[in-house]
Design an enzyme around this catalytic site. Sequence first.
Site, short mmCIF file in Angstrom:
data_model
loop_
_atom_site.label_atom_id
_atom_site.label_comp_id
_atom_site.label_asym_id
_atom_site.label_seq_id
_atom_site.Cartn_x
_atom_site.Cartn_y
_atom_site.Cartn_z
N CYS A 89 -26.22 -41.07 -13.29
CA CYS A 89 -25.57 -42.08 -14.14
C CYS A 89 -24.33 -41.54 -14.84
CB CYS A 89 -26.53 -42.57 -15.20
SG CYS A 89 -27.99 -43.34 -14.53
N ARG A 102 -20.42 -37.93 -8.81
CA ARG A 102 -21.74 -37.56 -9.30
C ARG A 102 -22.87 -38.21 -8.51
NH1 ARG A 102 -21.23 -36.41 -15.23
NH2 ARG A 102 -23.22 -37.40 -15.60
N TRP A 107 -27.59 -44.43 -11.27
CA TRP A 107 -28.39 -43.76 -10.24
C TRP A 107 -29.83 -44.12 -10.58
CZ3 TRP A 107 -32.08 -39.76 -9.97
CH2 TRP A 107 -32.25 -39.20 -8.70
N ASN A 131 -27.61 -43.22 -20.05
CA ASN A 131 -27.88 -42.16 -19.08
C ASN A 131 -29.10 -41.42 -19.59
OD1 ASN A 131 -27.89 -39.97 -17.39
ND2 ASN A 131 -25.94 -39.12 -18.05
N GLY A 132 -30.10 -41.22 -18.74
CA GLY A 132 -31.31 -40.50 -19.17
C GLY A 132 -32.55 -41.30 -18.80
N GLU A 159 -31.54 -22.09 2.24
CA GLU A 159 -30.34 -22.87 1.94
C GLU A 159 -29.90 -23.66 3.18
OE1 GLU A 159 -28.88 -23.95 -0.49
OE2 GLU A 159 -26.85 -24.39 0.11
N LYS A 203 -29.59 -27.73 3.38
CA LYS A 203 -28.36 -28.43 3.79
C LYS A 203 -28.66 -29.43 4.90
CE LYS A 203 -26.14 -27.77 1.14
NZ LYS A 203 -26.20 -26.87 0.04
N GLU A 229 -30.61 -32.49 3.45
CA GLU A 229 -29.97 -33.43 2.53
C GLU A 229 -28.85 -34.24 3.17
OE1 GLU A 229 -28.30 -31.52 -0.96
OE2 GLU A 229 -27.65 -29.81 0.20
N HIS A 253 -48.89 -16.85 10.38
CA HIS A 253 -49.93 -17.24 9.43
C HIS A 253 -50.04 -18.76 9.30
CE1 HIS A 253 -50.46 -13.07 8.42
NE2 HIS A 253 -49.16 -12.96 8.21
N LYS A 313 -24.66 -35.65 -7.61
CA LYS A 313 -24.00 -34.35 -7.75
C LYS A 313 -24.40 -33.66 -9.04
CE LYS A 313 -21.09 -31.20 -6.42
NZ LYS A 313 -21.63 -30.35 -5.34
C1 F6R Z 1 -27.77 -29.08 -2.88
C2 F6R Z 1 -27.33 -29.18 -4.26
C3 F6R Z 1 -28.37 -29.22 -5.32
C4 F6R Z 1 -27.88 -28.50 -6.59
C5 F6R Z 1 -28.89 -28.68 -7.72
C6 F6R Z 1 -28.49 -27.92 -8.96
O1 F6R Z 1 -26.68 -29.03 -2.01
O2 F6R Z 1 -26.17 -29.26 -4.55
O3 F6R Z 1 -29.58 -28.69 -4.88
O4 F6R Z 1 -27.71 -27.15 -6.29
O5 F6R Z 1 -29.01 -30.04 -8.03
O6 F6R Z 1 -27.25 -28.33 -9.43
P1 F6R Z 1 -26.36 -27.40 -10.34
O7 F6R Z 1 -25.98 -26.20 -9.53
O8 F6R Z 1 -25.18 -28.24 -10.73
O9 F6R Z 1 -27.21 -27.02 -11.52
#
Ligand code: F6R
Length: 610
Positions: A2, A27, A75, A100-101, A483, A487, A490, A506, A605
């Site tokens: 949000c 975001r 959001w 927001n929250g 990681e 990727k 997502e 295992h 984001k």
């Molecule tokens: C994945 C991604 C998220 C962020 C996570 C933490 O590509 O971007 O997993 O890494 O939401 O966000 P930050 O780094 O902003 O605390």
Amino acid sequence: MCGIVGAIAQRPVVEILLEGLRRLEYRGYDSAGVAVLDANNTIQRTRALGRVAALEEKLQQQPARGMVGISHTRWATHGEPSERNAHPHLSSNHIAIVHNGIIENYEELREALISKGYHFESETDTEVVAHLIEETLKTESSLFDAVKAATKQLRGAYALGVISPDEPDTLIATRKGSPLIVGLGLGENFIGSDVQAMLPVTNRFIYLENGDFVKLSRHSVEIFDTEGKKLDRPIKESKACSLDSDLGEFRHYMMKEIHEQPQSVQNTLEGRLGRDTIKQCIEGENVLETLQQVKEVQIIACGTSYHAGLIARYWLESMTDISCSVEVASEYRYRRQPQRDGVLFVTISQSGETADTLAALEKAKSNKCLATLTICNVAESSLIRESDLSLMTVAGAEIGVASTKAFTTQLVCLQLLVGLLAQANGDSLGVVANIVTNLKKLPVLLESVLDKDAEIEILAEHFAEKNHALFLGRGDQYPVAMEGALKLKEISYIHAEAYPAGELKHGPLALVDNEMPIVAVAPNTTLIEKLKSNLEEVRSRGGELYLFADKKVGISQKDNIHVVEMEDVPETIAPIIYTIPLQLLSYYVAVLKGTDVDKPRNLAKSVTVE
Ligand code: F6R
């Protein structure tokens, strides 16, 4: 997540609000809305499902005009993404509110308000707050007092912007848990979830603290605490620049940001390396004395930033005698932990606004750790402001929701931190000189991995029709595999899991067949022979392997082994380099699947709610 933008001005504010919302689009959100007080002092509200562009289109068809207003990108948390659930929410055309929250006790408040005759139009927790303010206004003498009284009944996190025809020359705002910033203009003032939203109209900001209540008029901004005491918060001039929204030759921000990594790593190293020493690049007080007292490092982060922390644990424990633990913030914040001496508490975050990480930092501070340090990409973020020490990544603004250049620059900063800790504690193993030599090679090596782009694009075709994938690595390459799996999940929505390769037998080996592509990262490290045996276990069971392997390790292309040959790279920086092909692979798979690469479904984001 949000986003809030509000304005009170001597000119029409709708375009200011819309531009603010556009700047918060990165975001992640699912609907948007705006409410202004018009010339007849009536609330005019417009909302739309989907992008800000859809809201704009509605406003073109049915223009709204006013000099005070609030707006929002939503959001969804409570209630599906829909126009009905989009903010602003109203209480009988008398209160308009953006939020927001998350209000945790919204159900009990809703029941109580329904029994008093309030009618709910949405499924949101926010509408509860609108009606609650309306209800408290019956006994309070001003909108400001009503907001204060209403928030006393709320449990959870919130940033709020409120307007009412009762007080057309006032905008009220408050925050607890969720970020909110005041922007100061000339004869006009603003609120926003981050400075980006307000940069076109001001560069002077007040960062609100938890429990602050603000009364904005065109010519004044007054801040009070919960007891009603007037506060004097510092005004900061922001050096933040607008997000570079030019895609250049690229189709998506994610790809642009993948290709920016040699430069963002170079920028993060700039001025920080001596000939064979690391320059003091941590901001804060008594840095050297603090580093000399560190007995243990506790790293807390979420998602991709958490993976950076996991890699750092391997580095720290192999290069120094300092022990390290790493945990996701959402678990750490609710877990009891015995107090230990000499703990350096490190948070890692691209945005610096992640709610769980902020809560974890608060907890660490109350546990009295030696010092708190944050590694972050946003200089004026909440995490930076709340931490004793900070070490900045210089990745530049990251717009793609899937983190790429923020991750690799976090790894660079973590390696600098490991080196600084070794240096401060009388590095007897030559660790620092080795780190410095290898980090200097990094930008050029990253350029050469990006040259594999076309080869990886072809490889991606094998994944587009698959439903699952496994990612394998050993040692500090295991978090790289994690990681890579994140990727792929997502942005391509393919289910992917990462395992330490030695763990396959295992359990997960039961999943292996020709429908399960297996990706492995195989640099020439001390564990390479172990990894090769694990890969044989997979191959002999009919698994299809996709390897990013050092050309010296002698794994060659065969029927069910696809190899992308990698240059021989120093072990200490191998995790940073081997991340790149995995980013490219996910990107190309997502493009083939036609997903919304930069704004994957359901994700945001900046994760400012718990
Ligand atoms: C994945 C991604 C998220 C962020 C996570 C933490 O590509 O971007 O997993 O890494 O939401 O966000 P930050 O780094 O902003 O605390």
